[in-house]
Scaffold this motif. Sequence first.
Motif, PDB file in Angstrom:
ATOM      1  N   GLY A  84     -19.742 -12.580  15.238  1.00  0.00           N
ATOM      2  CA  GLY A  84     -20.120 -12.101  13.908  1.00  0.00           C
ATOM      3  C   GLY A  84     -20.050 -10.590  13.740  1.00  0.00           C
ATOM      4  N   VAL A  85     -20.114  -9.850  14.850  1.00  0.00           N
ATOM      5  CA  VAL A  85     -20.153  -8.376  14.779  1.00  0.00           C
ATOM      6  C   VAL A  85     -19.003  -7.774  13.946  1.00  0.00           C
ATOM      7  CG1 VAL A  85     -19.760  -6.300  16.216  1.00  0.00           C
ATOM      8  CG2 VAL A  85     -21.613  -7.879  16.779  1.00  0.00           C
ATOM      9  N   PRO A  86     -17.755  -8.173  14.163  1.00  0.00           N
ATOM     10  CA  PRO A  86     -16.667  -7.499  13.433  1.00  0.00           C
ATOM     11  C   PRO A  86     -16.696  -7.738  11.921  1.00  0.00           C
ATOM     12  CG  PRO A  86     -15.820  -8.752  15.312  1.00  0.00           C
ATOM     13  CD  PRO A  86     -17.237  -9.171  15.126  1.00  0.00           C
ATOM     14  N   VAL A  87     -17.397  -8.788  11.480  1.00  0.00           N
ATOM     15  CA  VAL A  87     -17.414  -9.080  10.033  1.00  0.00           C
ATOM     16  C   VAL A  87     -18.819  -8.948   9.439  1.00  0.00           C
ATOM     17  CG1 VAL A  87     -15.336 -10.500   9.950  1.00  0.00           C
ATOM     18  CG2 VAL A  87     -17.514 -11.575  10.557  1.00  0.00           C
ATOM     19  N   GLU A  88     -19.728  -8.283  10.174  1.00  0.00           N
ATOM     20  CA  GLU A  88     -21.076  -8.095   9.629  1.00  0.00           C
ATOM     21  C   GLU A  88     -20.971  -7.321   8.311  1.00  0.00           C
ATOM     22  OE1 GLU A  88     -23.894  -6.048  12.142  1.00  0.00           O
ATOM     23  OE2 GLU A  88     -25.580  -6.609  10.864  1.00  0.00           O
ATOM     24  N   PHE A  89     -21.717  -7.741   7.322  1.00  0.00           N
ATOM     25  CA  PHE A  89     -21.760  -7.153   5.971  1.00  0.00           C
ATOM     26  C   PHE A  89     -20.518  -7.475   5.125  1.00  0.00           C
ATOM     27  CE2 PHE A  89     -23.975  -3.735   8.595  1.00  0.00           C
ATOM     28  CZ  PHE A  89     -25.218  -4.297   8.432  1.00  0.00           C
ATOM     29  N   ALA A  90     -19.513  -8.127   5.690  1.00  0.00           N
ATOM     30  CA  ALA A  90     -18.306  -8.435   4.900  1.00  0.00           C
ATOM     31  C   ALA A  90     -18.636  -9.486   3.839  1.00  0.00           C
ATOM     32  CB  ALA A  90     -17.199  -8.950   5.811  1.00  0.00           C
ATOM     33  N   SER A 115     -12.459  -4.642  16.586  1.00  0.00           N
ATOM     34  CA  SER A 115     -12.532  -3.734  15.410  1.00  0.00           C
ATOM     35  C   SER A 115     -13.529  -4.221  14.366  1.00  0.00           C
ATOM     36  CB  SER A 115     -11.165  -3.543  14.772  1.00  0.00           C
ATOM     37  OG  SER A 115     -10.270  -3.094  15.713  1.00  0.00           O
ATOM     38  N   GLY A 116     -13.140  -4.109  13.113  1.00  0.00           N
ATOM     39  CA  GLY A 116     -14.032  -4.540  12.027  1.00  0.00           C
ATOM     40  C   GLY A 116     -15.158  -3.563  11.783  1.00  0.00           C
ATOM     41  N   TYR A 124     -12.341 -13.001   4.228  1.00  0.00           N
ATOM     42  CA  TYR A 124     -11.725 -13.101   5.565  1.00  0.00           C
ATOM     43  C   TYR A 124     -11.939 -14.518   6.051  1.00  0.00           C
ATOM     44  CZ  TYR A 124     -16.535 -13.230   7.045  1.00  0.00           C
ATOM     45  OH  TYR A 124     -17.835 -13.622   7.184  1.00  0.00           O
ATOM     46  N   TYR A 125     -11.234 -14.913   7.106  1.00  0.00           N
ATOM     47  CA  TYR A 125     -11.556 -16.162   7.806  1.00  0.00           C
ATOM     48  C   TYR A 125     -11.342 -15.921   9.293  1.00  0.00           C
ATOM     49  CZ  TYR A 125     -11.691 -20.882   9.595  1.00  0.00           C
ATOM     50  OH  TYR A 125     -12.029 -21.996  10.321  1.00  0.00           O
ATOM     51  N   ILE A 126     -12.323 -16.186  10.114  1.00  0.00           N
ATOM     52  CA  ILE A 126     -12.114 -16.064  11.562  1.00  0.00           C
ATOM     53  C   ILE A 126     -12.576 -17.327  12.294  1.00  0.00           C
ATOM     54  CG2 ILE A 126     -12.158 -13.534  11.804  1.00  0.00           C
ATOM     55  CD1 ILE A 126     -15.069 -13.762  12.684  1.00  0.00           C
ATOM     56  N   ASP A 127     -11.844 -17.653  13.355  1.00  0.00           N
ATOM     57  CA  ASP A 127     -12.250 -18.766  14.212  1.00  0.00           C
ATOM     58  C   ASP A 127     -12.024 -18.406  15.689  1.00  0.00           C
ATOM     59  OD1 ASP A 127      -9.535 -18.814  14.330  1.00  0.00           O
ATOM     60  OD2 ASP A 127      -9.296 -20.856  13.554  1.00  0.00           O
ATOM     61  N   SER A 128     -12.055 -17.085  15.950  1.00  0.00           N
ATOM     62  CA  SER A 128     -11.900 -16.628  17.334  1.00  0.00           C
ATOM     63  C   SER A 128     -12.613 -15.286  17.469  1.00  0.00           C
ATOM     64  CB  SER A 128     -10.421 -16.473  17.678  1.00  0.00           C
ATOM     65  OG  SER A 128      -9.845 -15.505  16.812  1.00  0.00           O
ATOM     66  N   MET A 129     -12.726 -14.824  18.696  1.00  0.00           N
ATOM     67  CA  MET A 129     -13.351 -13.528  18.974  1.00  0.00           C
ATOM     68  C   MET A 129     -12.339 -12.437  18.623  1.00  0.00           C
ATOM     69  SD  MET A 129     -16.396 -13.006  20.500  1.00  0.00           S
ATOM     70  CE  MET A 129     -16.861 -13.999  21.919  1.00  0.00           C
ATOM     71  N   ILE A 130     -12.720 -11.516  17.727  1.00  0.00           N
ATOM     72  CA  ILE A 130     -11.769 -10.450  17.362  1.00  0.00           C
ATOM     73  C   ILE A 130     -12.395  -9.068  17.618  1.00  0.00           C
ATOM     74  CG2 ILE A 130     -10.561 -11.852  15.615  1.00  0.00           C
ATOM     75  CD1 ILE A 130     -12.099 -10.194  13.465  1.00  0.00           C
TER      76      ILE A 130
END
Length: 310
Positions: free
Chosen positions: A11-17, A30-31, A22-28
Amino acid sequence: MYAGIVGDAMGVPVEFAQRDSYYIDSMIDSGTWEQPKGSWSDDTSFTLPLMENLTDNGDYDQLMQKFENYMFHNEYTPDNLAFGIGNTCAKAVRNWSVNRYPALECGDMSVYANGNGALMRLAPLAIHLVNEPDIEKRLQLEHDYTCLTHRHPRAIVASYIYLEILHELLNGQSLRTVLRNLPERLTDALKDRPEELAELPQYAAMFKSDFSSTLRRNIKSTGYVVDTLLACTWCVLGTTSIDNAIILAVNLGSDTDTVASIVATMASCECLSEQVNDKWKNQLRNQELLKSIIEPFANKEAQHKALLTL
Ligand SMILES: [Mg+2]
């Protein structure tokens, strides 16, 4: 415990998004915080000290000292960098280390201090209390550990609900059964605590039998403790695996790391025979630190349980 950390890091890279931007289903990487892949945040960095403190039989002062070591000295972090600490938690740690408040009076009592900052770190307490049959004793500890950072009765009641859910799941109940029985049990247990009892209706929606069919657009995933607890429960009710629950949670937007972390923890307790995705777990940063705290905690709690069943 690892599932919760995976949820945090996902969840860290998309916190506050914003939801559906966006859509994520893996560890990414940046962000939001521009961190490498697998970076976990304050949720985990406040949970690790609690585990360590329970392992060492530490008191509340020793736990507050560990929180200070995190916030001011970057201990309990992936890479010597503390990031993402919420205002209420930061204020509580300053109350302890700068203003020298007693540990149990460090939490903010304001109605505006009802974020999810206590909820996010308390799962180890449910493991510690799994064989404690007396609800009064469990609630007292859940109360005190919450008060280190959050003292408004709404945040305290959120901890009761969350930790009692984990307690029942760890004892083999299904989430649906727990949700059906918990309001009555809590109403009874809180009859001498009117300020806390008065907050129970804030959470009424999650106990309704059709809560799982609430539309996604009506689920808020903010850092407000009521929103967080409802969103987390909704995610776990709506999925049948830990990994899918995490994916559902991280894509809700807003407070993604905390929501996904709590969802992963709750889903793990619901699916006790299942493990979180190995690939994601192996992508977590600073594995040595995680192992050095989780293993002794797990060993101690397992021993404790074995002794109790003798
Ligand atoms: Mg965080």
